[in-house]
Design an enzyme around this catalytic site. Structure first.
Site: not given
Length: 273
Positions: A70, A72, A155, A157, A206, A215, A218
């Site tokens: 993650c 942010n 993760n 995308h 998300e 994100c 992202g």
């Protein structure tokens, strides 16, 4: 226990620091979902002890699934740690790898998100495919989108390039893309409109959280996917619903640097038992 409600460009988190406690927190999905309902956050972040970093951060999406990265959230956690330690940089271990963050100005943090993973097995995809331009399309509400770029920033995308992202039915399309069998671990769906080579408008569905104000991973994935397609330079401003993020994909070492604002919204009380 006391935790903090924070956000990065509107992307909201609850941050709990349990370092120094012997117990490992194995939270039930239902417990995380109840917290998200009560406190309206996108991710729950829990800092635990680490032998190789200043902390190890575990991450749960609002739907109760534990995930590996993650961007942010890492920036928000790093800001809180730097404030507590009186330092200008910290290291944070995650399931997606070790991340290094630094103070980048008042209420602003940069984090080195590492090298993007671009092989189809690393996204992961269900079958071999060119990740710069997937042989994939989705249609909802009469709108067809196709040929996204795929990037893992710890993760997965899928980034679609759209002419008018404001008119796009992001929720309908994003929910369809997230659950497609091509993505065995589900996927974050990004919808990017290229204004010019250094300015990108981005909206993100998300996985496990739905539409988010911003994100971080992202934004990183959007810049990487756009550059691979010749649509953007290696450094760009990414305008999310909740604010502006800055991403650089460094040429010298392939690392992706995410920079943006952090806001501390104050304390909240949680029951993490």
């Amino acid at each position: 226990m006391e935790a903090r409600l924070m956000n990065g460009a509107g992307n909201r988190f609850i941050l709990a620091d349990v370092r120094g406690q012997a117990a490992r927190f194995n939270l039930a999905r239902e417990a995380v979902r109840a917290m998200a309902h009560d406190h309206h956050f996108d991710q729950l972040l829990v800092l635990e002890d680490s032998d190789s970093a200043d902390a190890f951060m575990r991450i749960w999406n609002a739907d109760g699934d534990e995930v590996g990265a993650c961007g942010n959230g890492t920036r928000a956690a790093a800001w809180a740690m730097m404030q507590a330690h009186g330092s200008r940089q910290v290291s944070i271990g995650t399931a997606g790898g070790l991340l290094l963050a630094r103070d980048a100005g008042p209420m602003t943090v940069s984090v080195d998100m590492g090298v993007p993973r671009l092989d189809w097995q690393d996204i992961p995809l269900a079958r071999p495919m060119d990740t710069a331009r997937l042989d994939y399309a989705c249609e909802a509400d009469g709108v067809r989108i196709e040929a996204p770029g795929a990037v893992s920033m710890g993760n997965p995308h899928a980034v679609f390039f759209i002419r008018d992202v404001e008119a796009l039915p992001v929720a309908r399309l994003g929910s369809e893309v997230e659950m497609d069998p091509l993505f065995p671990e589900r996927v974050n769906a990004g919808f990017a409109q290229i204004h010019d080579a250094t300015h990108i408008r981005l909206r993100v569905w998300e996985r496990g959280a739905g539409i988010t104000a911003a994100c971080g991973t992202g934004a990183c994935a959007a810049l990487v996917a756009a550059h691979r397609r010749g649509l953007a330079e290696r450094k760009a401003s990414i305008m999310a619903d909740g604010g502006e993020l800055f991403v650089e994909w460094r040429e010298e070492d392939d690392h992706v640097i995410l920079t943006g604002p952090v806001e501390d919204e104050g304390p909240v009380t949680l029951d993490l038992r």
